[in-house]
Design a protein around this motif. Sequence first.
Motif, PDB file in Angstrom:
ATOM      1  N   LEU A  47      -2.592 -12.923  -4.493  1.00 33.04           N
ATOM      2  CA  LEU A  47      -3.929 -12.161  -4.721  1.00 33.04           C
ATOM      3  C   LEU A  47      -5.079 -12.935  -3.570  1.00 33.04           C
ATOM      4  O   LEU A  47      -5.370 -13.817  -3.598  1.00 33.04           O
ATOM      5  N   VAL A  48      -5.499 -11.771  -3.094  1.00 30.83           N
ATOM      6  CA  VAL A  48      -6.752 -12.098  -2.095  1.00 30.83           C
ATOM      7  C   VAL A  48      -7.743 -11.291  -2.448  1.00 30.83           C
ATOM      8  O   VAL A  48      -7.899 -10.207  -3.115  1.00 30.83           O
ATOM      9  N   ASP A  49      -9.116 -11.888  -2.183  1.00 28.59           N
ATOM     10  CA  ASP A  49     -10.188 -11.511  -2.784  1.00 28.59           C
ATOM     11  C   ASP A  49     -10.829 -10.176  -1.721  1.00 28.59           C
ATOM     12  O   ASP A  49     -11.512 -10.074  -0.839  1.00 28.59           O
ATOM     13  N   SER A  50     -10.008  -9.298  -1.796  1.00 28.01           N
ATOM     14  CA  SER A  50     -10.399  -7.897  -0.803  1.00 28.01           C
ATOM     15  C   SER A  50      -9.773  -6.613  -1.955  1.00 28.01           C
ATOM     16  O   SER A  50      -8.767  -6.671  -2.457  1.00 28.01           O
ATOM     17  N   SER A  51     -10.454  -5.494  -1.825  1.00 32.04           N
ATOM     18  CA  SER A  51     -10.096  -4.241  -2.377  1.00 32.04           C
ATOM     19  C   SER A  51      -9.292  -3.427  -1.349  1.00 32.04           C
ATOM     20  O   SER A  51      -8.840  -2.603  -2.149  1.00 32.04           O
ATOM     21  N   THR A  52      -9.254  -3.901  -0.213  1.00 37.44           N
ATOM     22  CA  THR A  52      -8.361  -3.179   0.791  1.00 37.44           C
ATOM     23  C   THR A  52      -6.857  -3.914   0.919  1.00 37.44           C
ATOM     24  O   THR A  52      -6.868  -5.079   0.894  1.00 37.44           O
ATOM     25  N   ALA A  53      -6.041  -3.174   0.673  1.00 37.81           N
ATOM     26  CA  ALA A  53      -4.545  -3.892   0.970  1.00 37.81           C
ATOM     27  C   ALA A  53      -3.493  -2.907   1.801  1.00 37.81           C
ATOM     28  O   ALA A  53      -4.041  -1.684   2.042  1.00 37.81           O
ATOM     29  N   PHE A  54      -2.504  -3.457   2.301  1.00 37.40           N
ATOM     30  CA  PHE A  54      -1.551  -2.893   2.959  1.00 37.40           C
ATOM     31  C   PHE A  54      -0.402  -2.186   1.977  1.00 37.40           C
ATOM     32  O   PHE A  54       0.171  -3.004   1.297  1.00 37.40           O
ATOM     33  N   PHE A  55      -0.340  -0.912   2.210  1.00 37.74           N
ATOM     34  CA  PHE A  55       0.938  -0.205   1.504  1.00 37.74           C
ATOM     35  C   PHE A  55       1.977   0.152   2.598  1.00 37.74           C
ATOM     36  O   PHE A  55       1.624   0.525   3.506  1.00 37.74           O
ATOM     37  N   ASP A  56       3.069  -0.406   2.169  1.00 38.60           N
ATOM     38  CA  ASP A  56       4.399  -0.297   3.195  1.00 38.60           C
ATOM     39  C   ASP A  56       5.076   0.982   3.071  1.00 38.60           C
ATOM     40  O   ASP A  56       6.091   1.168   3.799  1.00 38.60           O
ATOM     41  N   GLY A  57       4.723   1.857   2.559  1.00 37.53           N
ATOM     42  CA  GLY A  57       5.270   3.234   2.265  1.00 37.53           C
ATOM     43  C   GLY A  57       6.463   3.038   1.214  1.00 37.53           C
ATOM     44  O   GLY A  57       7.178   4.012   1.246  1.00 37.53           O
ATOM     45  N   ASN A  58       6.494   1.958   0.558  1.00 38.31           N
ATOM     46  CA  ASN A  58       7.651   1.806  -0.342  1.00 38.31           C
ATOM     47  C   ASN A  58       7.360   1.304  -1.550  1.00 38.31           C
ATOM     48  O   ASN A  58       7.573   1.700  -2.691  1.00 38.31           O
ATOM     49  N   SER A  59       7.071   0.001  -1.455  1.00 38.68           N
ATOM     50  CA  SER A  59       6.716  -0.868  -2.687  1.00 38.68           C
ATOM     51  C   SER A  59       5.171  -0.540  -3.184  1.00 38.68           C
ATOM     52  O   SER A  59       4.320  -0.167  -2.492  1.00 38.68           O
ATOM     53  N   PRO A  60       4.848  -0.586  -4.620  1.00 40.37           N
ATOM     54  CA  PRO A  60       3.612  -0.121  -5.027  1.00 40.37           C
ATOM     55  C   PRO A  60       2.585  -1.221  -4.621  1.00 40.37           C
ATOM     56  O   PRO A  60       2.773  -2.404  -4.215  1.00 40.37           O
ATOM     57  N   LEU A  61       1.542  -0.586  -4.467  1.00 39.96           N
ATOM     58  CA  LEU A  61       0.192  -1.399  -3.985  1.00 39.96           C
ATOM     59  C   LEU A  61      -0.301  -1.965  -5.262  1.00 39.96           C
ATOM     60  O   LEU A  61      -0.813  -0.816  -6.307  1.00 39.96           O
ATOM     61  N   VAL A  62      -0.466  -3.208  -5.758  1.00 37.34           N
ATOM     62  CA  VAL A  62      -1.056  -3.754  -6.938  1.00 37.34           C
ATOM     63  C   VAL A  62      -2.165  -4.521  -6.670  1.00 37.34           C
ATOM     64  O   VAL A  62      -2.528  -5.068  -5.718  1.00 37.34           O
ATOM     65  N   ALA A  63      -3.070  -4.243  -7.728  1.00 36.93           N
ATOM     66  CA  ALA A  63      -4.758  -4.636  -7.409  1.00 36.93           C
ATOM     67  C   ALA A  63      -4.988  -5.276  -8.766  1.00 36.93           C
ATOM     68  O   ALA A  63      -4.268  -5.130  -9.920  1.00 36.93           O
ATOM     69  N   GLN A  64      -6.065  -6.027  -8.918  1.00 36.59           N
ATOM     70  CA  GLN A  64      -6.576  -6.782  -9.998  1.00 36.59           C
ATOM     71  C   GLN A  64      -7.726  -6.190 -10.321  1.00 36.59           C
ATOM     72  O   GLN A  64      -8.704  -6.479  -9.471  1.00 36.59           O
ATOM     73  N   ILE A  65      -8.071  -5.509 -11.647  1.00 37.86           N
ATOM     74  CA  ILE A  65      -9.475  -5.134 -11.813  1.00 37.86           C
ATOM     75  C   ILE A  65     -10.250  -6.068 -12.915  1.00 37.86           C
ATOM     76  O   ILE A  65      -9.459  -6.491 -13.727  1.00 37.86           O
ATOM     77  N   ASP A  66     -11.419  -6.411 -12.663  1.00 40.01           N
ATOM     78  CA  ASP A  66     -12.247  -7.093 -13.446  1.00 40.01           C
ATOM     79  C   ASP A  66     -13.111  -6.506 -14.210  1.00 40.01           C
ATOM     80  O   ASP A  66     -14.308  -6.086 -13.623  1.00 40.01           O
ATOM     81  N   ALA A  67     -12.915  -6.152 -15.418  1.00 39.86           N
ATOM     82  CA  ALA A  67     -13.883  -5.517 -16.213  1.00 39.86           C
ATOM     83  C   ALA A  67     -14.828  -6.314 -17.004  1.00 39.86           C
ATOM     84  O   ALA A  67     -15.793  -5.760 -17.676  1.00 39.86           O
ATOM     85  N   GLY A  68     -14.698  -7.651 -16.859  1.00 42.11           N
ATOM     86  CA  GLY A  68     -15.540  -8.431 -17.537  1.00 42.11           C
ATOM     87  C   GLY A  68     -15.503  -8.435 -19.053  1.00 42.11           C
ATOM     88  O   GLY A  68     -14.518  -8.522 -19.827  1.00 42.11           O
TER      89      GLY A  68
END
Length: 231
Positions: free
Chosen positions: A104-125
């Motif tokens: 997990l990295v502190d960035s809202s931008t990630a690399f999608f490889d065209g196959n595996s899902p892109l996973v993010a973490q949302i902090d709603a407080g």
Amino acid sequence: MSVDFDYSSIGKTSGYIKQQEAAASAKKDNNALDQADFLKLLTTQLTNQDPSSPVDNNQMVSTMSQLSIVDNLTTITNGMDNIVNSISSSSALSASSLVGRSVLVDSSTAFFDGNSPLVAQIDAGSGASDVKVSILDSAGSIVSSFSAASVDGVTDFSWDGVMDAESGEMYPSGKYTVMVSGMQGGKEVNLPVKTYGTVGSVVLGNNISDTKLNILGYGEVSLEDVGSISL
């Protein structure tokens, strides 16, 4: 394999180089007084003291005690530094096992490889309502959007990257940004987002802060900036 060469040594014999190194080391050592130097100075002072005004015994004992304490603290500090450096080096070496893992990295931008899902973490407080999630491509265009009535705390979000559900066509590989907004306190706010990336390689350093992870399609991040590691 490249080899660093010290061009300053050209024309100098090995004996001359060793002599210069010894002189530099001696000069460095002479900049500080150790316990043996102090005792030598004290002996000289006692030998040449004025009989009518001798050195105060209590002051001499106090000074020797303080010197002994400082010397012991220096030894302890050096020992602790060696232990910390050893642990840091071991931790940095262990980082090599992260290759192929998702971090997990502190960035809202990630690399999608065209196959595996892109996973993010949302902090709603403490919680957010009317939550909207948008996936943007590298040109800033929205390619997918989702909504939720409410989100509480930290929540993982997964985007499968499917462009057409019927044909199964996927969006092309590349960088995508996850933007999330929601209502908090009667106002619409942007919620913090972090993303997961796959470690492609590790650049080992002398300690954790010097060790870098190369995230596929993303770039280089410091090991100490990694939030979590997925199994």
